[in-house]
Design a protein around this motif. Structure first.
Motif, PDB file in Angstrom:
ATOM      1  N   SER A   1      76.397 122.104  49.800  1.00  0.00           N
ATOM      2  CA  SER A   1      76.114 122.273  50.869  1.00  0.00           C
ATOM      3  C   SER A   1      75.691 120.932  51.717  1.00  0.00           C
ATOM      4  O   SER A   1      75.120 119.915  51.097  1.00  0.00           O
ATOM      5  CB  SER A   1      74.661 123.199  51.204  1.00  0.00           C
ATOM      6  OG  SER A   1      73.578 122.668  50.457  1.00  0.00           O
ATOM      7  N   ILE A   2      76.055 120.812  53.075  1.00  0.00           N
ATOM      8  CA  ILE A   2      75.784 119.622  53.802  1.00  0.00           C
ATOM      9  C   ILE A   2      74.868 119.947  54.830  1.00  0.00           C
ATOM     10  O   ILE A   2      74.879 121.053  55.322  1.00  0.00           O
ATOM     11  CB  ILE A   2      77.395 119.212  54.612  1.00  0.00           C
ATOM     12  CG1 ILE A   2      77.123 117.899  55.067  1.00  0.00           C
ATOM     13  CG2 ILE A   2      77.708 120.334  55.612  1.00  0.00           C
ATOM     14  CD1 ILE A   2      78.762 117.348  55.589  1.00  0.00           C
ATOM     15  N   SER A   3      74.268 119.032  55.026  1.00  0.00           N
ATOM     16  CA  SER A   3      72.931 119.008  56.144  1.00  0.00           C
ATOM     17  C   SER A   3      72.884 117.694  56.828  1.00  0.00           C
ATOM     18  O   SER A   3      73.345 116.703  56.263  1.00  0.00           O
ATOM     19  CB  SER A   3      71.810 119.583  55.653  1.00  0.00           C
ATOM     20  OG  SER A   3      71.072 118.889  54.664  1.00  0.00           O
TER      21      SER A   3
ATOM     22  N   LEU B   1      70.511 110.763  58.955  1.00  0.00           N
ATOM     23  CA  LEU B   1      71.167 110.954  57.516  1.00  0.00           C
ATOM     24  C   LEU B   1      71.932 112.138  57.420  1.00  0.00           C
ATOM     25  O   LEU B   1      71.358 113.269  58.227  1.00  0.00           O
ATOM     26  CB  LEU B   1      69.765 110.953  56.811  1.00  0.00           C
ATOM     27  CG  LEU B   1      68.839 109.692  56.604  1.00  0.00           C
ATOM     28  CD1 LEU B   1      67.678 110.166  55.759  1.00  0.00           C
ATOM     29  CD2 LEU B   1      69.714 108.822  55.585  1.00  0.00           C
ATOM     30  N   VAL B   2      72.622 112.286  56.606  1.00  0.00           N
ATOM     31  CA  VAL B   2      73.651 113.328  56.439  1.00  0.00           C
ATOM     32  C   VAL B   2      73.271 113.499  54.798  1.00  0.00           C
ATOM     33  O   VAL B   2      73.424 112.430  54.246  1.00  0.00           O
ATOM     34  CB  VAL B   2      74.968 113.135  56.735  1.00  0.00           C
ATOM     35  CG1 VAL B   2      75.614 114.514  56.438  1.00  0.00           C
ATOM     36  CG2 VAL B   2      75.184 112.918  58.512  1.00  0.00           C
ATOM     37  N   TYR B   3      73.230 114.768  54.353  1.00  0.00           N
ATOM     38  CA  TYR B   3      73.053 115.070  53.119  1.00  0.00           C
ATOM     39  C   TYR B   3      74.000 115.844  52.476  1.00  0.00           C
ATOM     40  O   TYR B   3      74.924 116.725  53.227  1.00  0.00           O
ATOM     41  CB  TYR B   3      71.672 115.637  52.741  1.00  0.00           C
ATOM     42  CG  TYR B   3      70.423 114.847  53.256  1.00  0.00           C
ATOM     43  CD1 TYR B   3      69.761 115.461  54.323  1.00  0.00           C
ATOM     44  CD2 TYR B   3      70.118 113.917  52.491  1.00  0.00           C
ATOM     45  CE1 TYR B   3      68.914 114.846  54.901  1.00  0.00           C
ATOM     46  CE2 TYR B   3      68.821 113.362  53.082  1.00  0.00           C
ATOM     47  CZ  TYR B   3      68.271 113.693  54.131  1.00  0.00           C
ATOM     48  OH  TYR B   3      67.154 113.236  54.404  1.00  0.00           O
ATOM     49  N   LEU B   4      74.514 115.830  51.123  1.00  0.00           N
ATOM     50  CA  LEU B   4      75.281 116.728  50.338  1.00  0.00           C
ATOM     51  C   LEU B   4      74.560 117.119  49.234  1.00  0.00           C
ATOM     52  O   LEU B   4      74.344 116.276  48.163  1.00  0.00           O
ATOM     53  CB  LEU B   4      76.584 115.895  49.927  1.00  0.00           C
ATOM     54  CG  LEU B   4      77.750 116.830  49.219  1.00  0.00           C
ATOM     55  CD1 LEU B   4      77.852 118.016  50.325  1.00  0.00           C
ATOM     56  CD2 LEU B   4      78.677 116.049  48.654  1.00  0.00           C
ATOM     57  N   GLN B   5      74.119 118.396  49.058  1.00  0.00           N
ATOM     58  CA  GLN B   5      73.373 118.878  48.116  1.00  0.00           C
ATOM     59  C   GLN B   5      74.458 119.312  47.056  1.00  0.00           C
ATOM     60  O   GLN B   5      75.229 120.372  47.428  1.00  0.00           O
ATOM     61  CB  GLN B   5      72.407 119.913  48.454  1.00  0.00           C
ATOM     62  CG  GLN B   5      71.851 120.469  47.474  1.00  0.00           C
ATOM     63  CD  GLN B   5      70.808 119.770  47.006  1.00  0.00           C
ATOM     64  OE1 GLN B   5      70.086 119.043  47.580  1.00  0.00           O
ATOM     65  NE2 GLN B   5      70.450 119.583  45.587  1.00  0.00           N
ATOM     66  N   MET B   6      74.164 118.998  45.805  1.00  0.00           N
ATOM     67  CA  MET B   6      75.361 119.452  45.099  1.00  0.00           C
ATOM     68  C   MET B   6      74.372 120.245  43.734  1.00  0.00           C
ATOM     69  O   MET B   6      73.618 119.591  43.035  1.00  0.00           O
ATOM     70  CB  MET B   6      76.126 118.292  44.470  1.00  0.00           C
ATOM     71  CG  MET B   6      76.698 117.288  45.654  1.00  0.00           C
ATOM     72  SD  MET B   6      77.670 116.254  44.905  1.00  0.00           S
ATOM     73  CE  MET B   6      76.449 115.150  44.020  1.00  0.00           C
ATOM     74  N   ASN B   7      74.836 121.672  43.573  1.00  0.00           N
ATOM     75  CA  ASN B   7      74.147 122.263  42.420  1.00  0.00           C
ATOM     76  C   ASN B   7      75.033 122.730  41.421  1.00  0.00           C
ATOM     77  O   ASN B   7      76.300 122.415  41.840  1.00  0.00           O
ATOM     78  CB  ASN B   7      73.294 123.357  43.240  1.00  0.00           C
ATOM     79  CG  ASN B   7      72.220 122.977  44.180  1.00  0.00           C
ATOM     80  OD1 ASN B   7      71.741 121.844  44.086  1.00  0.00           O
ATOM     81  ND2 ASN B   7      72.247 123.944  44.992  1.00  0.00           N
ATOM     82  N   SER B   8      74.739 123.055  40.475  1.00  0.00           N
ATOM     83  CA  SER B   8      75.604 123.591  39.437  1.00  0.00           C
ATOM     84  C   SER B   8      76.777 122.645  38.979  1.00  0.00           C
ATOM     85  O   SER B   8      77.802 123.068  39.096  1.00  0.00           O
ATOM     86  CB  SER B   8      76.105 125.075  39.699  1.00  0.00           C
ATOM     87  OG  SER B   8      74.960 125.837  39.937  1.00  0.00           O
ATOM     88  N   LEU B   9      76.402 121.317  38.844  1.00  0.00           N
ATOM     89  CA  LEU B   9      77.610 120.363  38.843  1.00  0.00           C
ATOM     90  C   LEU B   9      78.520 120.589  37.608  1.00  0.00           C
ATOM     91  O   LEU B   9      77.495 120.862  36.436  1.00  0.00           O
ATOM     92  CB  LEU B   9      76.933 119.116  38.873  1.00  0.00           C
ATOM     93  CG  LEU B   9      76.515 118.602  40.173  1.00  0.00           C
ATOM     94  CD1 LEU B   9      75.662 117.214  40.337  1.00  0.00           C
ATOM     95  CD2 LEU B   9      77.903 118.164  41.168  1.00  0.00           C
ATOM     96  N   LYS B  10      79.750 120.232  37.572  1.00  0.00           N
ATOM     97  CA  LYS B  10      80.469 120.196  36.263  1.00  0.00           C
ATOM     98  C   LYS B  10      81.092 118.966  36.129  1.00  0.00           C
ATOM     99  O   LYS B  10      80.889 118.171  37.109  1.00  0.00           O
ATOM    100  CB  LYS B  10      81.728 121.205  36.906  1.00  0.00           C
ATOM    101  CG  LYS B  10      81.077 122.575  37.368  1.00  0.00           C
ATOM    102  CD  LYS B  10      82.393 123.689  37.860  1.00  0.00           C
ATOM    103  CE  LYS B  10      81.835 124.761  38.314  1.00  0.00           C
ATOM    104  NZ  LYS B  10      82.978 125.820  38.668  1.00  0.00           N
ATOM    105  N   PRO B  11      81.721 118.814  34.862  1.00  0.00           N
ATOM    106  CA  PRO B  11      82.216 117.540  34.692  1.00  0.00           C
ATOM    107  C   PRO B  11      83.259 117.159  35.676  1.00  0.00           C
ATOM    108  O   PRO B  11      83.442 115.988  35.770  1.00  0.00           O
ATOM    109  CB  PRO B  11      82.810 117.747  33.271  1.00  0.00           C
ATOM    110  CG  PRO B  11      81.790 118.555  32.576  1.00  0.00           C
ATOM    111  CD  PRO B  11      81.494 119.599  33.889  1.00  0.00           C
ATOM    112  N   GLU B  12      84.067 118.285  36.204  1.00  0.00           N
ATOM    113  CA  GLU B  12      85.284 117.880  36.941  1.00  0.00           C
ATOM    114  C   GLU B  12      84.587 117.293  38.510  1.00  0.00           C
ATOM    115  O   GLU B  12      85.482 117.123  39.465  1.00  0.00           O
ATOM    116  CB  GLU B  12      85.967 119.230  37.120  1.00  0.00           C
ATOM    117  CG  GLU B  12      85.341 120.381  37.490  1.00  0.00           C
ATOM    118  CD  GLU B  12      85.081 121.507  36.204  1.00  0.00           C
ATOM    119  OE1 GLU B  12      84.534 120.722  35.236  1.00  0.00           O
ATOM    120  OE2 GLU B  12      85.448 122.477  36.170  1.00  0.00           O
TER     121      GLU B  12
END
Length: 123
Positions: free
Chosen positions: A69-71, A78-89
């Protein structure tokens, strides 16, 4: 002068989370579209998430929908990129970019770029 600088990358285990930050200067981030892109070794740079200043919508690539999600924090530029459930890809160099009215969430639509931050998802 438009400037962007990413931070927050690193090494994370599969299933983990990271929050990337993009510090902006030289422009009003609420007036400009912001895009997050990534580039894995040997692959083209792809759009992960982009805001649309015309209609307020947010685009997410199918591969990250429901996980990223971006916020914005306009007061802090500031602009954020929240990254959850990360995968190797998801392993790649992540970039933030901006432009006034990009035609889409793809590399050639944006003129201003940060230097990128490495995200590695591995056990």
């Amino acid at each position: 002068q438009v400037q962007l600088e990413e931070s927050g990358g690193g090494l994370v285990q599969p299933g983990g989370s990271l929050r990337l930050s993009c510090a902006t200067s030289g422009f009003r981030p609420d007036y400009y579209a912001i895009g997050w892109f990534r580039q894995a070794p040997g692959k083209e740079r792809e759009g992960v998430s982009c805001t649309n200043t015309l209609n307020g919508s947010i685009y997410y690539a199918d591969s990250v929908k429901g996980r990223f999600s971006i916020s914005r924090d306009n007061a802090k530029n500031l602009v954020y990129l929240q990254m959850n459930s990360l995968k190797p890809e998801d392993t790649a160099v992540y970039y933030c970019a901006t432009d006034v009215y990009p035609l889409g969430c793809y590399e050639k639509a944006f003129d201003y770029w940060g230097q990128g931050t490495q995200v590695t998802v591995s056990s």
